[in-house]
Design a protein around this motif. Structure first.
Motif, PDB file in Angstrom:
ATOM      1  N   MET A  61      -3.040 -15.136  -1.649  1.00 58.67           N
ATOM      2  CA  MET A  61      -4.311 -15.278  -2.373  1.00 58.67           C
ATOM      3  C   MET A  61      -5.409 -14.376  -1.803  1.00 58.67           C
ATOM      4  N   CYS A  62      -5.093 -13.095  -1.705  1.00 60.36           N
ATOM      5  CA  CYS A  62      -6.099 -12.161  -1.200  1.00 60.36           C
ATOM      6  C   CYS A  62      -7.179 -11.900  -2.252  1.00 60.36           C
ATOM      7  N   GLY A  63      -6.865 -12.190  -3.523  1.00 57.24           N
ATOM      8  CA  GLY A  63      -7.867 -12.035  -4.577  1.00 57.24           C
ATOM      9  C   GLY A  63      -7.945 -10.630  -5.146  1.00 57.24           C
ATOM     10  N   GLN A  64      -7.129  -9.724  -4.648  1.00 52.35           N
ATOM     11  CA  GLN A  64      -7.144  -8.335  -5.145  1.00 52.35           C
ATOM     12  C   GLN A  64      -5.695  -7.851  -5.191  1.00 52.35           C
ATOM     13  N   CYS A  65      -4.998  -8.368  -6.168  1.00 55.04           N
ATOM     14  CA  CYS A  65      -3.542  -8.206  -6.210  1.00 55.04           C
ATOM     15  C   CYS A  65      -3.106  -6.748  -6.359  1.00 55.04           C
ATOM     16  N   ALA A  66      -2.090  -6.408  -5.577  1.00 53.20           N
ATOM     17  CA  ALA A  66      -1.567  -5.038  -5.603  1.00 53.20           C
ATOM     18  C   ALA A  66      -0.099  -5.015  -6.033  1.00 53.20           C
ATOM     19  N   LEU A  67       0.433  -6.154  -6.470  1.00 50.50           N
ATOM     20  CA  LEU A  67       1.881  -6.255  -6.729  1.00 50.50           C
ATOM     21  C   LEU A  67       2.421  -5.181  -7.667  1.00 50.50           C
ATOM     22  N   THR A  68       1.642  -4.822  -8.708  1.00 49.76           N
ATOM     23  CA  THR A  68       2.165  -3.839  -9.666  1.00 49.76           C
ATOM     24  C   THR A  68       2.242  -2.436  -9.050  1.00 49.76           C
ATOM     25  N   SER A  69       1.600  -2.263  -7.897  1.00 43.97           N
ATOM     26  CA  SER A  69       1.687  -0.963  -7.204  1.00 43.97           C
ATOM     27  C   SER A  69       2.591  -1.038  -5.981  1.00 43.97           C
ATOM     28  N   THR A  70       3.096  -2.224  -5.692  1.00 48.28           N
ATOM     29  CA  THR A  70       3.874  -2.362  -4.459  1.00 48.28           C
ATOM     30  C   THR A  70       5.249  -2.970  -4.741  1.00 48.28           C
ATOM     31  N   GLY A  71       5.831  -2.580  -5.863  1.00 46.32           N
ATOM     32  CA  GLY A  71       7.195  -3.009  -6.164  1.00 46.32           C
ATOM     33  C   GLY A  71       7.392  -4.516  -6.170  1.00 46.32           C
ATOM     34  N   MET A  72       6.330  -5.257  -6.457  1.00 48.69           N
ATOM     35  CA  MET A  72       6.360  -6.732  -6.479  1.00 48.69           C
ATOM     36  C   MET A  72       6.622  -7.322  -5.082  1.00 48.69           C
ATOM     37  N   SER A  73       6.334  -6.540  -4.059  1.00 49.88           N
ATOM     38  CA  SER A  73       6.421  -7.043  -2.682  1.00 49.88           C
ATOM     39  C   SER A  73       4.984  -7.193  -2.183  1.00 49.88           C
ATOM     40  N   CYS A  74       4.598  -8.421  -1.855  1.00 48.79           N
ATOM     41  CA  CYS A  74       3.189  -8.661  -1.497  1.00 48.79           C
ATOM     42  C   CYS A  74       2.857  -8.033  -0.143  1.00 48.79           C
ATOM     43  N   PRO A  75       1.903  -7.089  -0.111  1.00 50.53           N
ATOM     44  CA  PRO A  75       1.569  -6.418   1.152  1.00 50.53           C
ATOM     45  C   PRO A  75       0.926  -7.345   2.175  1.00 50.53           C
ATOM     46  N   MET A  76       0.405  -8.511   1.693  1.00 55.29           N
ATOM     47  CA  MET A  76      -0.251  -9.420   2.635  1.00 55.29           C
ATOM     48  C   MET A  76       0.765 -10.190   3.478  1.00 55.29           C
ATOM     49  N   ASN A  77       2.049 -10.026   3.164  1.00 56.52           N
ATOM     50  CA  ASN A  77       3.082 -10.617   4.025  1.00 56.52           C
ATOM     51  C   ASN A  77       3.413  -9.709   5.203  1.00 56.52           C
ATOM     52  N   CYS A  78       2.870  -8.524   5.206  1.00 62.15           N
ATOM     53  CA  CYS A  78       2.991  -7.650   6.380  1.00 62.15           C
ATOM     54  C   CYS A  78       2.137  -8.279   7.484  1.00 62.15           C
ATOM     55  N   PRO A  79       2.690  -8.511   8.676  1.00 60.72           N
ATOM     56  CA  PRO A  79       1.898  -9.143   9.747  1.00 60.72           C
ATOM     57  C   PRO A  79       0.654  -8.347  10.111  1.00 60.72           C
ATOM     58  N   LYS A  80       0.662  -7.056   9.772  1.00 62.75           N
ATOM     59  CA  LYS A  80      -0.518  -6.225  10.066  1.00 62.75           C
ATOM     60  C   LYS A  80      -1.402  -6.053   8.831  1.00 62.75           C
ATOM     61  N   ASN A  81      -1.011  -6.721   7.729  1.00 63.81           N
ATOM     62  CA  ASN A  81      -1.776  -6.649   6.472  1.00 63.81           C
ATOM     63  C   ASN A  81      -1.967  -5.212   5.994  1.00 63.81           C
ATOM     64  N   LEU A  82      -0.971  -4.381   6.226  1.00 65.23           N
ATOM     65  CA  LEU A  82      -1.094  -2.981   5.794  1.00 65.23           C
ATOM     66  C   LEU A  82      -0.948  -2.887   4.284  1.00 65.23           C
ATOM     67  N   ARG A  83      -1.864  -2.177   3.638  1.00 63.15           N
ATOM     68  CA  ARG A  83      -1.873  -2.090   2.167  1.00 63.15           C
ATOM     69  C   ARG A  83      -1.444  -0.719   1.667  1.00 63.15           C
ATOM     70  N   ASN A  84      -1.178   0.197   2.576  1.00 64.07           N
ATOM     71  CA  ASN A  84      -0.827   1.557   2.137  1.00 64.07           C
ATOM     72  C   ASN A  84       0.377   2.103   2.894  1.00 64.07           C
ATOM     73  N   GLY A  85       1.441   1.347   2.873  1.00 65.33           N
ATOM     74  CA  GLY A  85       2.666   1.838   3.503  1.00 65.33           C
ATOM     75  C   GLY A  85       2.899   1.223   4.867  1.00 65.33           C
ATOM     76  N   PRO A  86       4.100   1.458   5.393  1.00 67.96           N
ATOM     77  CA  PRO A  86       4.494   0.809   6.641  1.00 67.96           C
ATOM     78  C   PRO A  86       3.845   1.438   7.873  1.00 67.96           C
ATOM     79  N   CYS A  87       3.849   0.669   8.951  1.00 71.68           N
ATOM     80  CA  CYS A  87       3.414   1.211  10.238  1.00 71.68           C
ATOM     81  C   CYS A  87       4.566   2.044  10.793  1.00 71.68           C
TER      82      CYS A  87
END
Ligand code: SF4
Length: 146
Positions: A61-87
């Motif tokens: 519930m980040c309120g600014q959904c990116a799923l349609t740009s992230t292959g339906m994988s929620c970026p907020m499940n990244c422990p580092k909350n990265l929104r633009n690719g992996p570390c």
């Protein structure tokens, strides 16, 4: 939950098509939504979204959904909350460096994006997370913006 999350990535194309239809319905309902008022509708939308997207995507519930740009994988499940690719710490087996038994959400995002109609959307730069929007409905926000 993680099993369903991976199912969603594997069915990213279907979910993309379904979401596009859903968004079109919401858009046609915009006059009614505006009449009732976004603030009045916010609790109902947010609760519904929390249940459905929580189940399908482990949505945070980040309120600014990116799923349609992230292959339906929620970026907020990244422990580092990265929104633009992996570390730089993705393990050789594609898992997260922080949670060793979890596939990197960005490895999943790439897989999901490649079967979507708008596969190039993963290259869209996402803005930094605005934590003031946390808990709010991303669906209602889409209606407000469009
Ligand atoms: S990007 Fe935000 S709104 Fe979309 S599923 Fe992830 S936490 Fe939920």
């Amino acid at each position: 939950m993680k099993t369903l999350r991976r199912w969603s990535v594997r069915h990213a194309r279907f979910l993309e098509i379904f979401y596009n239809g859903f968004e079109a319905c919401l858009r046609t309902m915009r006059p009614l939504i505006n009449k009732i008022g976004h603030e009045r509708l916010e609790p109902a939308f947010a609760s519904t979204e929390r249940v459905i997207k929580g189940a399908l995507f482990d949505c945070k519930m980040c309120g600014q959904c990116a799923l349609t740009s992230t292959g339906m994988s929620c970026p907020m499940n990244c422990p580092k909350n990265l929104r633009n690719g992996p570390c730089g710490g993705v393990r050789a087996n594609g898992n997260c460096e922080v949670i060793a038994d979890m596939p990197c959400v960005w490895v999943e995002a790439w897989k999901g994006s490649q079967i979507m109609q708008k596969s190039e959307a993963i290259h869209t730069i996402q803005p930094a997370v605005n934590f003031q929007l946390e808990g709010q409905s991303a669906w209602l926000r889409v209606i407000k913006q469009k």
